[in-house]
Design a protein around this motif. Structure first.
Motif, short mmCIF file in Angstrom:
data_model
loop_
_atom_site.label_atom_id
_atom_site.label_comp_id
_atom_site.label_asym_id
_atom_site.label_seq_id
_atom_site.Cartn_x
_atom_site.Cartn_y
_atom_site.Cartn_z
N CYS A 45 0.83 -1.21 0.00
CA CYS A 45 0.00 0.00 0.00
C CYS A 45 0.87 1.26 0.00
N ALA A 135 -4.74 9.95 -1.26
CA ALA A 135 -5.03 9.33 0.05
C ALA A 135 -6.36 8.60 0.06
N ASN A 138 -6.40 5.10 -1.58
CA ASN A 138 -5.37 4.26 -0.97
C ASN A 138 -5.72 3.89 0.46
N LEU A 139 -6.26 4.86 1.19
CA LEU A 139 -6.65 4.61 2.58
C LEU A 139 -7.75 3.57 2.62
N LEU A 143 -7.52 -0.10 4.37
CA LEU A 143 -8.41 -0.50 5.45
C LEU A 143 -9.13 -1.81 5.12
#
Ligand SMILES: [Zn+2]
Length: 164
Positions: A45, A135, A138-139, A143
């Motif tokens: 990631c 972000a 990708n976040l 998760l």
């Protein structure tokens, strides 16, 4: 009769100990595999995020002003080309709460390779812009992956406790 019973109990005990030992070994192996998977996911990631930062619109179109510390001229450098040369020497000066950075660049005016002061506000803006672009997805992906790994680990260890 009594001797037989005692032997049977001893055999059962030995079997139980062997079973517990096997469970511990499987649990340890599972923990190691799980840790490696999790670490691999974090690294994957992170690399993805770095790539997306490089390819973000803010990074591609952004320009940062530099001031030559030798002749005082100002010139623009694209954020993209800065990102493509991550190992140019950087000098950081901290005065109070403000941080100033200079990079060693070739000044297009005096033609010298010298320290050039970077416009921090512009750099910050471009950095935040590309972070905002990259972000989100990708976040979310990170998760989801972490959730799946946690669930898989939970099921594995639960199953281990039920089987043994
Ligand atoms: Zn210069």
């Amino acid at each position: 009769m009594l001797e037989e019973l005692r032997e049977q109990m001893l055999a059962e005990q030995a079997e139980q100990i062997a079973r517990l030992q096997l469970r511990n070994e499987i649990r340890t192996a599972g923990l190691i595999i799980w840790g490696v998977l999790l670490l691999g996911w974090v690294i994957f990631c992170f690399v993805k995020l770095m790539k997306d930062l490089h390819n973000s619109e803010s990074m591609k179109s952004g320009e940062i002003a530099f001031t030559c510390e030798t002749c005082g001229a100002s010139f623009q450098v694209s954020a993209d080309s800065l990102a493509r040369h991550p190992f140019t020497p950087v000098k950081t000066v901290r005065t109070g709460r403000t941080i100033r950075q200079s990079r060693r660049l070739s000044c297009p005016y005096c033609r010298k390779k010298t320290w050039c002061r970077q416009d921090m506000a512009q750099s910050y803006q471009i950095g935040m812009g590309s972070l905002g672009e990259a972000a989100g997805k990708n976040l979310f992906r990170f998760l989801i992956g972490a959730l799946v790994l946690s669930a898989a680990g939970g099921v594995f260890f639960l199953a281990l406790n039920i089987i043994f």
